[in-house]
Every structure is written in structure tokens, then in C-alpha cells.
Design a protein around this motif. Structure first.
Motif, PDB file in Angstrom:
ATOM      1  N   ASP A   8       0.822  -1.218   0.000  1.00  0.00           N
ATOM      2  CA  ASP A   8       0.000   0.000   0.000  1.00  0.00           C
ATOM      3  C   ASP A   8       0.853   1.263   0.000  1.00  0.00           C
ATOM      4  N   VAL A   9       1.949   1.233   0.754  1.00  0.00           N
ATOM      5  CA  VAL A   9       2.839   2.395   0.832  1.00  0.00           C
ATOM      6  C   VAL A   9       3.424   2.688  -0.547  1.00  0.00           C
ATOM      7  N   MET A  10       3.902   1.634  -1.215  1.00  0.00           N
ATOM      8  CA  MET A  10       4.508   1.828  -2.532  1.00  0.00           C
ATOM      9  C   MET A  10       3.459   2.231  -3.569  1.00  0.00           C
ATOM     10  N   LEU A  11       2.257   1.677  -3.461  1.00  0.00           N
ATOM     11  CA  LEU A  11       1.182   2.083  -4.378  1.00  0.00           C
ATOM     12  C   LEU A  11       0.895   3.574  -4.237  1.00  0.00           C
ATOM     13  N   GLY A  19      -5.685  -2.364  -9.012  1.00  0.00           N
ATOM     14  CA  GLY A  19      -6.034  -2.995 -10.288  1.00  0.00           C
ATOM     15  C   GLY A  19      -4.943  -2.834 -11.331  1.00  0.00           C
ATOM     16  N   GLU A  20      -4.371  -1.635 -11.408  1.00  0.00           N
ATOM     17  CA  GLU A  20      -3.294  -1.395 -12.371  1.00  0.00           C
ATOM     18  C   GLU A  20      -2.069  -2.232 -12.022  1.00  0.00           C
ATOM     19  N   PRO A  29      -6.432  -9.306  -9.127  1.00  0.00           N
ATOM     20  CA  PRO A  29      -6.594  -8.343  -8.029  1.00  0.00           C
ATOM     21  C   PRO A  29      -6.882  -9.044  -6.696  1.00  0.00           C
ATOM     22  N   ALA A  30      -7.589 -10.157  -6.733  1.00  0.00           N
ATOM     23  CA  ALA A  30      -7.886 -10.895  -5.495  1.00  0.00           C
ATOM     24  C   ALA A  30      -6.608 -11.438  -4.864  1.00  0.00           C
ATOM     25  N   ASN A  31      -5.718 -12.011  -5.685  1.00  0.00           N
ATOM     26  CA  ASN A  31      -4.463 -12.531  -5.145  1.00  0.00           C
ATOM     27  C   ASN A  31      -3.566 -11.408  -4.645  1.00  0.00           C
ATOM     28  N   LEU A  32      -3.572 -10.274  -5.327  1.00  0.00           N
ATOM     29  CA  LEU A  32      -2.799  -9.134  -4.859  1.00  0.00           C
ATOM     30  C   LEU A  32      -3.355  -8.629  -3.529  1.00  0.00           C
ATOM     31  N   GLU A  53       9.828  -4.735 -10.015  1.00  0.00           N
ATOM     32  CA  GLU A  53      10.068  -4.125 -11.325  1.00  0.00           C
ATOM     33  C   GLU A  53       9.019  -3.053 -11.624  1.00  0.00           C
ATOM     34  N   VAL A  54       7.746  -3.407 -11.430  1.00  0.00           N
ATOM     35  CA  VAL A  54       6.662  -2.469 -11.735  1.00  0.00           C
ATOM     36  C   VAL A  54       6.690  -1.266 -10.797  1.00  0.00           C
ATOM     37  N   LEU A  55       6.954  -1.498  -9.516  1.00  0.00           N
ATOM     38  CA  LEU A  55       6.948  -0.419  -8.527  1.00  0.00           C
ATOM     39  C   LEU A  55       8.304   0.292  -8.417  1.00  0.00           C
ATOM     40  N   GLU A  56       9.300  -0.213  -9.169  1.00  0.00           N
ATOM     41  CA  GLU A  56      10.646   0.364  -9.149  1.00  0.00           C
ATOM     42  C   GLU A  56      11.161   0.482  -7.713  1.00  0.00           C
TER      43      GLU A  56
END
Length: 85
Positions: A8-11, A19-20, A29-32, A53-56
Motif C-alpha cells: 500500500d505504501v509503494m502504491l 487494479g493497475e 486483483p484478489a491474489n494481490l 520491477e513495476v513499482l521500481e
């Protein structure tokens, strides 16, 4: 559980929705949600790598160890006393 998940912090820092992130990582999204809410029993390194990778970020930005609450320690001690080996 002594491992805390800070997805959540990184999001929030990346201004990205759950979702993204799920779509870009390739998980549902459920598994995330299970992972980010700390209910997962395990995480694959491939999933952790994709999240990083996605959140760098680094794995340590997403996962951290916390000392268990004193009540958990008391419960464990009571169990040891009640059922010695």
C-alpha cells in the motif's frame, strides 16, 4: 505474522491503483489483495520480482520483519508450559 507487507505504501508513492498493479504484474486483483493485506502464506520470487520491477523498488521496500506482539509471545510460552517436550 511477523512479516509486514507494505505494498500500500509503494502504491501510494507511485500513485497507482491495485487494479493497475495487478494487471502489470500479471496476477489477479484478489491474489494481490491477499498479499497486500498480509494474509498470504508465501510469495513466489517471480511475483516479488515483478512487483519490484513495476513499482521500481527493492524487496525490502515491500516486506519487513516485525516483532510479534507480547500477547503472541505469552501464548507461545503458555503452550510450552502446558505441553513440555
Amino acid at each position: 505474522m511477523p512479516i509486514a507487507v507494505d505494498i500500500d505504501v509503494m502504491l501510494a508513492r507511485r500513485k497507482m491503483s491495485v487494479g493497475e498493479l495487478a494487471e502489470r504484474v500479471g496476477i489477479t486483483p484478489a491474489n494481490l489483495a491477499v498479499l497486500k493485506n498480509g494474509r498470504a502464506k508465501a510469495v513466489r520470487f517471480a511475483t516479488l520480482a515483478a512487483l519490484c520491477e513495476v513499482l521500481e523498488c527493492q524487496p525490502g521496500d515491500l516486506l519487513r520483519w516485525e516483532e510479534e506482539a507480547a500477547t503472541d509471545e505469552a501464548t507461545a510460552e503458555e503452550a510450552r508450559v502446558a505441553h513440555p517436550e
